[in-house]
Design an enzyme around this catalytic site. Sequence first.
Site, short mmCIF file in Angstrom:
data_model
loop_
_atom_site.label_atom_id
_atom_site.label_comp_id
_atom_site.label_asym_id
_atom_site.label_seq_id
_atom_site.Cartn_x
_atom_site.Cartn_y
_atom_site.Cartn_z
N ALA A 38 0.84 -1.20 0.00
CA ALA A 38 0.00 0.00 0.00
C ALA A 38 0.88 1.26 0.00
O ALA A 38 0.60 2.23 -0.71
CB ALA A 38 -0.92 0.00 1.21
N TYR A 39 1.93 1.20 0.78
CA TYR A 39 2.86 2.34 0.85
C TYR A 39 3.66 2.44 -0.45
O TYR A 39 3.75 3.51 -1.07
CB TYR A 39 3.79 2.16 2.04
CG TYR A 39 4.75 3.30 2.27
CD1 TYR A 39 4.31 4.51 2.81
CD2 TYR A 39 6.10 3.17 1.96
CE1 TYR A 39 5.19 5.56 3.03
CE2 TYR A 39 6.99 4.21 2.18
CZ TYR A 39 6.53 5.40 2.72
OH TYR A 39 7.40 6.43 2.93
N ALA A 40 4.25 1.32 -0.88
CA ALA A 40 5.08 1.34 -2.09
C ALA A 40 4.26 1.72 -3.32
O ALA A 40 4.73 2.50 -4.18
CB ALA A 40 5.73 -0.03 -2.30
#
Length: 655
Positions: A542-544
Amino acid sequence: MEQGLKDLIEVSQFYGKQKDFVLAGGGNTSYKNDQYLWVKASGFSLATIGEAGFAKLDRSQLEEITNKTYSDDPLKREDEIVKDLMKSRVEPEKGQRPSVETSFHNLMDFSLVVHTHSTKVNGLMCSEQAAEKTAELFGDEVIYIAYEDPGYILFKVVEKAVVNYRKEKGKEPGIIFLQNHGVFVGGNSVAEIHSSYQMIDEKLDAVYGTEPANENLPVNPIADQIIPAVRMMVSKESLKAVRLANTTLFDKYLQKENLPAISVPFTPDGIVYANSAFVYGEFKGDAEAFLEDIQQKINQYEQEKGKLPKVIFASGLGVMVIADHAEGAEILVDVVTDHCRIAQFAESFGGHHPMTPAQIAFIESWEVEQYRSKISLGGTAGRADRKVIIVTGGAQGFGAGIVEHLMEHGANVVIADLNAEKGQEFAGTLNAVKRKNKALFVQTDVSKAESVENLVRETVINFGGLDTFISNAGILRAGGLDEMTPETFELMTKVNYSAYFICSKYASAVMKLQNQFKPDHFTDIIQINSKSGLKGSNKNFAYAGGKFGGIGLTQSFALELMPYKIKVNSICPGNFFDGPLWADPENGLFVQYLRAGKVPGAKTLEDVKHFYEAQVPAGRGCTPLDVMRAIFYVMEQEYETGQAVPVTGGQNMLN
C-alpha cells in the site's frame, strides 16, 4: 553589575515590550553616573536588551561634543558628530554605535532617561494644537519643543530650553515633549520613570476617551490571486516578503475622505521604516485591472523616488507591506498601524499635523536614519534566503528536520501538519530564535482540497507568495494482502498519492501567477517520496504503490509545469531509523514489522533495526541532513525536472 545598570535593563525592557511606546528599533534609554553614561546602541531591541546592548561613554568627552563648533553644512555636521560620539566610547572594541540622541541623555540631570515614541503622546505631538494643548494639559512642569531636524540643531534648541527652565524654575525638567517626534522622561529611579509616564497617559486618556477596538477583518477571497503578483513586481534584485493586513483601523483610512490624514509622515521613524509616501490603489473586483494599475504606480514610484514602495493601501483588500524579510514585514504592519492610530488620536487636538517636505527631505538623506533602517529591515543569508516554503508533515520526523534546516538557511517556512499542538509549539520554538525569517504553523489535512487551499492562502497572505512546496506528509501501515483492509489501503492512498495531486494543484496556481509577472523566477514542487517508490516492498504494497504512483505524478507534473519555470522532482530517502515513523515505541515501523513478522527470525525491536541497517552500504539510516542536501540541489539547479533522486546510502542505485 551595578544597580543602576540593572534598573536600566528593567525599565528598558518594560517599555520596549509595549508597542504603545516602542516599535522596532525606535526609542532609547540611558543610565549615568558622574563619570560614565550607558546608552542603547543602534541595532539592539529595548524589549530584549541586556548589558551588552548599551554603549559605555566617557561623559567628559560628551561635554566636548556639546561645546564644540561643527560645520554649517547639515549632513557634514551630523557626520562629524557621529564620529565624535564613536570616539567617546570607553570600549570601542565592542563595535557599538551609540544612539545619535546620546547628547539629550547626557543633558538631562537624572540617572535614568527613557525616550519613547509613544503613540498617545504623538497623537498630541502630531496634531494642529500640539503647543497650546501641551501647555493646557501639563502646564509648566514640562518643556515643549517645536519641530527641528533631529541631531545637533535639535539638541542645541533643547539645551537652550533646559538651561532657561533651570534658571526660571530652579529645578530640572523631567519631561521634554518633541513635536512630531516623541518624549524624553527622566528620573532617579524606575518608579519615578513609571510615575511620569503614567501621569502623561492619564491626562491624554482623559481627552481621548476609549480608543475604538482595532479588529481583524476577513481577507478578500481573491487576495491570493493578487499578492503573489505584487511580490514579483517588487522582487527585482532579490525576493521580498509581502504581507496583507486588513483591520478596522486600516479600513477607516482606506476610505477616500480619510486618506489625506495619513498620506504624509508624522515622524522621522515613519520615514525610516515605511518611506515618505505610500502607494494607493482601489480593488473593485477585477484582479487583472487592479494589478495593471498597481504595476504602473510601482513603476512611477520607483522612477520618482529611486526606490520601491514599502506600503500599498488598497481599498477592497487592505494594506500590503513590502520588506526584505518576514520580520521586516511584521515591523511595517506595526508602523503603519501606529501611523493610523496617531492620526486617529490627533482628531482630539484639532486634526493631524504632518511633517513638511523640507523636514522629510532631511530625514531621507540623513545617514543616521539610513543606518537604522538598514540594520532593522536589512536582509538575511543562506541557501534558501528569503524563499517562502511550505513543508507538509512539518511538525515532526523528516519534516521537522527539513524545516529546521530551511530556517537556518533564511527561508520563511510554513509548517503544515494535522497535529496542532506539536505544530504550534514547533513554530514558537523556531520563532524564539533571533532571526529575520519566520515560521508559521497552519493546521492542514493534506487529503482534503479545502484544507490545502486554505494552507496556500494563509501562506500567501502572511509571506506574499510561494517559492517551494515540499510534499512530505505521509502515513505507513504495514501489512500483506491477508492483513490489509480496504479502508486502510484507501486511507494510505489518499494521503500518500492523492494528496500530492491536491498540493501540487494549489501550489502551482500561485507559482504560475508569479511566473507571469517575473518570467525568470524558478519555483519548485518537491515530493518527499521513498526508496519504496523505486523498488517494491514486501508486505508494504500500500505504501510502495502510493510512492510508485507519486513518481508518475512527478514526471507528468514536470512536463506540464516546466514552461512556467516550475520544477517538479521527487526525493527518495532511505529509512530514517531515528524518527517517529520507525522508532515510535507504540506504533513505529519497528514495532509493526516485528508484529507482522516481516523480518524472519526477529524477536526484538533491535533485531528488526539491525536487519535494516545491514541492508544499507553506508551502514546507517538516512538523516534529515542527507535529505536536505538533495533538496538544496533540486532547488538550486535550473535544468533538471521530473527526476526521482535517491538518498539511500547506496541501497537503491539507478540504472
